[in-house]
Design an enzyme around this catalytic site. Structure first.
Site, PDB file in Angstrom:
ATOM      1  N   ASP A   1     -28.208  33.793 -28.080  1.00 26.39           N
ATOM      2  CA  ASP A   1     -29.518  34.436 -27.999  1.00 26.39           C
ATOM      3  C   ASP A   1     -29.610  35.176 -26.674  1.00 26.39           C
ATOM      4  O   ASP A   1     -29.401  34.583 -25.620  1.00 26.39           O
ATOM      5  CB  ASP A   1     -30.595  33.340 -28.048  1.00 26.39           C
ATOM      6  CG  ASP A   1     -31.870  33.785 -28.677  1.00 26.39           C
ATOM      7  OD1 ASP A   1     -32.242  34.950 -28.488  1.00 26.39           O
ATOM      8  OD2 ASP A   1     -32.515  32.955 -29.342  1.00 26.39           O
TER       9      ASP A   1
ATOM     10  N   ASP B   1     -33.742  38.826 -28.549  1.00 25.00           N
ATOM     11  CA  ASP B   1     -35.147  38.417 -28.552  1.00 25.00           C
ATOM     12  C   ASP B   1     -36.081  39.629 -28.415  1.00 25.00           C
ATOM     13  O   ASP B   1     -35.832  40.511 -27.580  1.00 25.00           O
ATOM     14  CB  ASP B   1     -35.366  37.469 -27.360  1.00 25.00           C
ATOM     15  CG  ASP B   1     -36.719  36.806 -27.375  1.00 25.00           C
ATOM     16  OD1 ASP B   1     -37.020  36.112 -28.355  1.00 25.00           O
ATOM     17  OD2 ASP B   1     -37.490  36.984 -26.401  1.00 25.00           O
TER      18      ASP B   1
ATOM     19  N   GLU C   1     -34.706  40.486 -33.161  1.00 27.57           N
ATOM     20  CA  GLU C   1     -36.041  39.968 -33.494  1.00 27.57           C
ATOM     21  C   GLU C   1     -37.034  41.097 -33.260  1.00 27.57           C
ATOM     22  O   GLU C   1     -37.159  41.596 -32.143  1.00 27.57           O
ATOM     23  CB  GLU C   1     -36.400  38.766 -32.619  1.00 27.57           C
ATOM     24  CG  GLU C   1     -37.714  38.150 -33.063  1.00 27.57           C
ATOM     25  CD  GLU C   1     -38.311  37.193 -32.049  1.00 27.57           C
ATOM     26  OE1 GLU C   1     -38.865  36.177 -32.457  1.00 27.57           O
ATOM     27  OE2 GLU C   1     -38.240  37.474 -30.828  1.00 27.57           O
TER      28      GLU C   1
ATOM     29  N   HIS D   1     -37.804  28.455 -34.653  1.00 27.59           N
ATOM     30  CA  HIS D   1     -38.384  27.615 -33.606  1.00 27.59           C
ATOM     31  C   HIS D   1     -39.805  28.024 -33.219  1.00 27.59           C
ATOM     32  O   HIS D   1     -40.416  27.361 -32.388  1.00 27.59           O
ATOM     33  CB  HIS D   1     -37.469  27.668 -32.373  1.00 27.59           C
ATOM     34  CG  HIS D   1     -37.387  29.056 -31.807  1.00 27.59           C
ATOM     35  ND1 HIS D   1     -36.747  30.090 -32.470  1.00 27.59           N
ATOM     36  CD2 HIS D   1     -37.895  29.600 -30.671  1.00 27.59           C
ATOM     37  CE1 HIS D   1     -36.869  31.200 -31.763  1.00 27.59           C
ATOM     38  NE2 HIS D   1     -37.557  30.931 -30.661  1.00 27.59           N
ATOM     39  N   ASP D   2     -40.306  29.138 -33.766  1.00 35.81           N
ATOM     40  CA  ASP D   2     -41.672  29.594 -33.470  1.00 35.81           C
ATOM     41  C   ASP D   2     -42.624  29.350 -34.640  1.00 35.81           C
ATOM     42  O   ASP D   2     -43.793  29.726 -34.563  1.00 35.81           O
ATOM     43  CB  ASP D   2     -41.683  31.116 -33.206  1.00 35.81           C
ATOM     44  CG  ASP D   2     -40.923  31.517 -31.963  1.00 35.81           C
ATOM     45  OD1 ASP D   2     -40.846  30.708 -31.022  1.00 35.81           O
ATOM     46  OD2 ASP D   2     -40.406  32.653 -31.935  1.00 35.81           O
TER      47      ASP D   2
HETATM   48  O1  LIG Z   1     -45.361  37.643 -34.342  1.00 40.42           O
HETATM   49  P1  LIG Z   1     -44.638  38.883 -33.920  1.00 40.42           P
HETATM   50  O2  LIG Z   1     -45.495  39.798 -33.057  1.00 40.42           O
HETATM   51  O3  LIG Z   1     -44.072  39.643 -35.114  1.00 40.42           O
HETATM   52  O4  LIG Z   1     -43.408  38.495 -32.988  1.00 40.42           O
HETATM   53  C1  LIG Z   1     -42.315  37.695 -33.350  1.00 40.42           C
HETATM   54  C2  LIG Z   1     -42.180  36.524 -32.410  1.00 40.42           C
HETATM   55  O5  LIG Z   1     -42.114  37.052 -31.070  1.00 40.42           O
HETATM   56  C3  LIG Z   1     -42.126  36.097 -30.017  1.00 40.42           C
HETATM   57  O6  LIG Z   1     -40.967  35.281 -30.061  1.00 40.42           O
HETATM   58  C4  LIG Z   1     -39.859  35.378 -29.197  1.00 40.42           C
HETATM   59  O7  LIG Z   1     -40.151  35.719 -27.847  1.00 40.42           O
HETATM   60  C5  LIG Z   1     -40.859  34.767 -27.052  1.00 40.42           C
HETATM   61  C6  LIG Z   1     -40.734  35.237 -25.612  1.00 40.42           C
HETATM   62  O8  LIG Z   1     -39.369  35.353 -25.279  1.00 40.42           O
HETATM   63  C7  LIG Z   1     -40.342  33.330 -27.198  1.00 40.42           C
HETATM   64  O9  LIG Z   1     -41.324  32.440 -26.687  1.00 40.42           O
HETATM   65  C8  LIG Z   1     -40.057  32.980 -28.654  1.00 40.42           C
HETATM   66  O10 LIG Z   1     -39.543  31.673 -28.751  1.00 40.42           O
HETATM   67  C9  LIG Z   1     -39.129  34.035 -29.199  1.00 40.42           C
HETATM   68  O11 LIG Z   1     -38.676  33.752 -30.507  1.00 40.42           O
HETATM   69  C10 LIG Z   1     -43.365  35.210 -30.166  1.00 40.42           C
HETATM   70  O12 LIG Z   1     -43.403  34.246 -29.145  1.00 40.42           O
HETATM   71  C11 LIG Z   1     -43.375  34.523 -31.510  1.00 40.42           C
HETATM   72  O13 LIG Z   1     -44.548  33.720 -31.642  1.00 40.42           O
HETATM   73  C12 LIG Z   1     -43.352  35.566 -32.605  1.00 40.42           C
HETATM   74  O14 LIG Z   1     -43.219  34.923 -33.862  1.00 40.42           O
END
Ligand SMILES: O=P(O)(O)OC[C@H]1O[C@H](O[C@H]2O[C@H](CO)[C@@H](O)[C@H](O)[C@H]2O)[C@H](O)[C@@H](O)[C@@H]1O
Length: 545
Positions: A98, A199, A249, A323-324
Site C-alpha cells: 500500500d 491510497d 483507491e 478496513h474502512d
Molecule cells: O468515501 P470516498 O470519498 O469514496 O473515499 C474512499 C475512502 O477514502 C479514505 O480512505 C483511505 O485514506 C485514508 C487516509 O489515508 C485512510 O484513513 C483510509 O484507511 C484509506 O483507505 C477514507 O478514509 C475512507 O473512509 C473512504 O472510504
C-alpha cells in the site's frame, strides 16, 4: 500465473495490525502473516495486499507514513519483510504493498523541514497558504472532520490536510517531490513487490483554492493534472513490468475518470476501487446517519459500473468490504442468527464473485466475521470514529443514537482481530489485543471453518477456483436481469456460446424467480443442496446454461 492472466487473480487484503500477533504485544506483525501463508494458499488467493507497514506514528494506523523506506518496528524489520516476500513467492503468492502518496505524516522529515520557514527547500513539498484575515484560506472540510486547513504557528501559514491534522497533503505540482516519490516506488519494486495499491490517488492533483458550496471535493477529486501525474508515475516506475498489478483507491470518483485511469493504452493503472455501491445506506449522502440500505440503488450502481467499465475498456476491482467499511454480512446480509449469518455470507460471496473485475476478499470475510457492536466509546480506537462521535454530539445527536450509528458504520468493525480459533483472544495474541475481539469468536473462527466442509470458507475457496478455471468469469459480458426486482440480484455473463446465470436472494423469505428467466443448466455453485424457482432465504446459485 501467466502475464496475460493477471485479470484472473483474486486478492486477499491483510490489515497487519489485526491479523496475527507473534510477539504477544497485542498487535499483529509481519511474522504473523508468514505463519498464515499456508492458510491463504489453501484459500487459493493469488495476491496479498498489505495495508501500510512503513514507519508511522500510527495516528491513522499506517496511512500516516513518516518514513517510506523503513518498516514500522511494531510490525517487524525489513529482513522480516524480505522473508515474507520470499516465503510468499515460494508458495506462488504475490505481494501488493500500500503506497500513501497523497499525504505524509507531519512527522515525516520533509514536513518537519517544510514547516521551519517559508524559504525552506522542502516548503513547496506541501501546500501552504495564507489565511484570509483570521480565517483559513478556504472553507474546505477535512474528511475526518473540521476545516481542511491547519494553521501552523511557526510561520503563521496554513497547510492543507484533507484527512487528520497529522496527515499533510503533498504538493504534486513540485517536480522534485514527484521524483522523490518515483525513486521510493522503484526502491520497493527492486525490493521484490509484485504490485501496489495507491491510497486516495485521485486526490493528488489539486485545482483551484476557492471556497466551496459543499466541502471542497470538486476542487481536488479527479483534479486537473491527475491523469498526467499517473501516466508519469507509470512511465517512471512499474509501467513496463509485465504482470505488475496496480489498483488505485478512487475517492468519490466518476465512471469516466475510472475508465481513463485503467484503459491500458493510457498507461496509468491496472484497476480501480470506487465506493459508490457502499454509500447506499448513507442518508442524503451523510455517512454518520441511519438508513436501511437501498437495494435497487445497490444493483443500479453495480450494473452501471460493470457495463460502463466494460464498454470503456477499463478494469474494476470488485469488493464488499475493506478496513474502512463495516463487515458485509452485518451490512447487506443477516448476522442475527447463525443460520442466516452462514447462508447470507455465502450468498453475498456468490453474488459478487461472478461479476467482472478483480475480486478482493478482506481478512475474516471468508469466515463471515461480523460487526463488533461496541456499547461504549471507550472501546473504539479509529481516529475517524472518535472524531465523528464528537461531531455527531455537536450536531445534537443523542449519545444513544451516536453509539448506534457507530455500531453500524465505524471502521473499527473491520479492524478487530482475525478470529483464528476459540481460545482466548481468538488465538490472535497471547497478550492484550489493541482492540477487542468480537464476542462471537468461539463459534466464528478459522479452525471451525476449516473443519466444516459446508462453511463459508469453502464457498470462497470454490469461487476462487471457478475464477481460475472459467474464462467467462473474467471476460464474459455482463447482462443485468430483474433490475427492478426488490429482492433478487440477478445477471448473466456471456462469452462466445457460453452463458452463466447468477441469481441471489437478498431476503430472509422464499422468493420466486419469474417464469421468463430460464434457470435450467449445470450448477456451478449453490449455497443450498438443491434449487428450483422458489429460492430459499439468502439462497444464491450460479448456473451454466
Ligand atoms: O468515501 P470516498 O470519498 O469514496 O473515499 C474512499 C475512502 O477514502 C479514505 O480512505 C483511505 O485514506 C485514508 C487516509 O489515508 C485512510 O484513513 C483510509 O484507511 C484509506 O483507505 C477514507 O478514509 C475512507 O473512509 C473512504 O472510504
Amino acid at each position: 500465473m501467466a502475464v496475460s492472466d493477471w485479470k484472473k487473480s483474486v486478492v486477499y487484503q491483510i490489515y497487519p495490525k489485526s491479523f496475527n500477533d507473534t510477539t504477544g504485544n497485542g498487535q499483529g506483525d509481519i511474522n504473523g502473516i508468514i505463519e498464515k501463508l499456508d492458510y491463504l494458499k489453501t484459500l487459493g488467493v493469488d495476491y496479498l495486499w498489505l495495508t501500510p507497514v512503513y514507519r508511522s506514528p500510527m495516528n491513522d494506523n499506517g496511512y500516516d507514513i513518516s518514513d517510506y523506506y523503513e518498516i514500522n518496528p511494531d510490525f517487524g524489520t525489513k529482513e522480516d519483510f524480505k522473508r515474507l516476500l520470499d516465503e510468499a513467492h515460494a508458495r506462488g503468492l504475490k505481494i501488493m504493498s500500500d503506497i500513501v502518496i497523497n499525504h505524509t505524516s507531519t512527522d515525516h522529515h520533509w514536513f518537519v523541514e517544510s514547516r521551519q520557514s517559508k524559504d525552506n527547500p522542502y516548503r513547496d513539498y506541501y501546500i501552504w497558504k495564507d489565511g484570509i484575515g483570521d480565517n483559513p484560506p478556504t472553507n474546505w472540510g477535512s474528511k475526518f472532520g473540521g476545516n481542511a486547513w491547519q494553521k501552523d504557528e511557526v510561520t503563521g501559514q496554513y497547510y492543507l490536510r484533507l484527512f487528520d491534522v497529522t496527515q499533510a497533503d503533498l504538493n504534486w505540482e513540485n517536480d522534485k517531490l514527484r521524483r522523490e516519490i518515483y525513486d521510493m516506488i522503484n526502491y520497493w519494486i527492486d525490493f521484490g513487490m509484485d504490485g501496489f495499491r495507491f491510497d486516495v490517488i485521485n486526490l493528488i492533483s489539486k485545482g483551484e483554492y476557492k471556497n466551496s458550496e459543499a466541502i471542497g471535493k470538486e476542487f481536488y477529486t479527479d483534479g486537473p493534472r491527475v491523469h498526467d501525474f499517473l501516466h508519469e508515475l507509470n512511465r517512471n516506475t512499474f509501467g513496463d513490468r509485465d504482470g505488475f498489478m496496480t489498483v488505485g483507491e478512487m475517492s468519490s470518483t466518476t465512471l469516466e475518470h475510472c475508465i481513463a485511469y485503467t484503459k491500458p493504452e493510457r498507461q496509468e493503472l491496472s484497476s480501480v476501487f470506487n465506493f459508490h455501491h457502499l454509500k447506499v445506506d448513507y442518508k442524503d449522502g451523510e455517512k454518520w446517519s441511519e438508513m436501511p440500505y437501498d437495494f435497487i440503488e445497490l444493483k443500479n450502481i453495480f450494473f452501471k459500473w460493470q457495463i460502463g467499465i466494460q464498454a470503456g475498456g477499463g478494469w474494476n476491482a470488485i469488493f464488499w468490504c475493506n478496513h474502512d467499511q463495516p463487515r458485509v454480512v452485518s451490512r447487506f446480509g443477516n448476522d442475527a442468527t447463525e443460520e442466516n449469518r452462514v447462508k447470507s455470507a455465502k450468498m453475498l460471496a456468490i453474488a459478487l464473485h461472478f461479476l467482472q473485475g478483480t475480486p478482493y476478499i478482506y481478512q475474516g470475510e471468508e469466515i463471515g466475521m461480523t460487526n463488533l457492536y461496541f456499547e461504549d466509546m471507550k472501546q473504539y480506537r479509529d481516529i475517524e470514529s472518535l472524531n465523528a462521535y464528537q461531531i455527531m454530539k455537536e450536531r445534537g445527536i443523542s449519545e444513544e443514537q451516536a453509539l448506534r450509528i457507530l455500531q453500524h458504520k465505524s471502521r473499527d468493525n473491520s479492524r478487530s482481530p482475525v478470529q483464528w480459533d476459540d481460545s482466548e483472544n481468538a488465538g490472535f495474541t497471547t497478550g492484550t489485543p489493541w482492540i477487542e475481539t468480537a464476542k462471537n469468536y468461539q463459534t466464528v473462527n478459522v479452525r471451525q471453518a476449516l473443519a466444516d466442509k459446508n462453511s463459508i470458507f469453502y464457498t470462497y475457496q470454490r469461487l476462487i477456483e471457478l475464477r481460475h478455471e472459467l474464462d467467462i468469469m473474467t471476460y464474459g459480458k455482463v447482462l443485468p436481469l430483474l433490475e427492478k426486482h426488490p429482492e433478487l440480484f440477478a445477471y448473466e455473463r456471456q462469452l462466445d456460446d457460453q452463458t452463466v446465470i447468477v441469481i441471489a436472494n437478498f431476503s430472509d423469505k422464499v422468493i420466486y424467480v419469474p417464469e421468463d428467466i430460464a434457470i435450467d443448466g449445470d450448477v456451478l455453485i449453490n449455497n443450498y443442496e438443491t434449487y428450483n424457482r422458489a429460492l430459499q432465504p439468502y439462497q444464491a446459485v450460479a448456473i451454466r446454461k
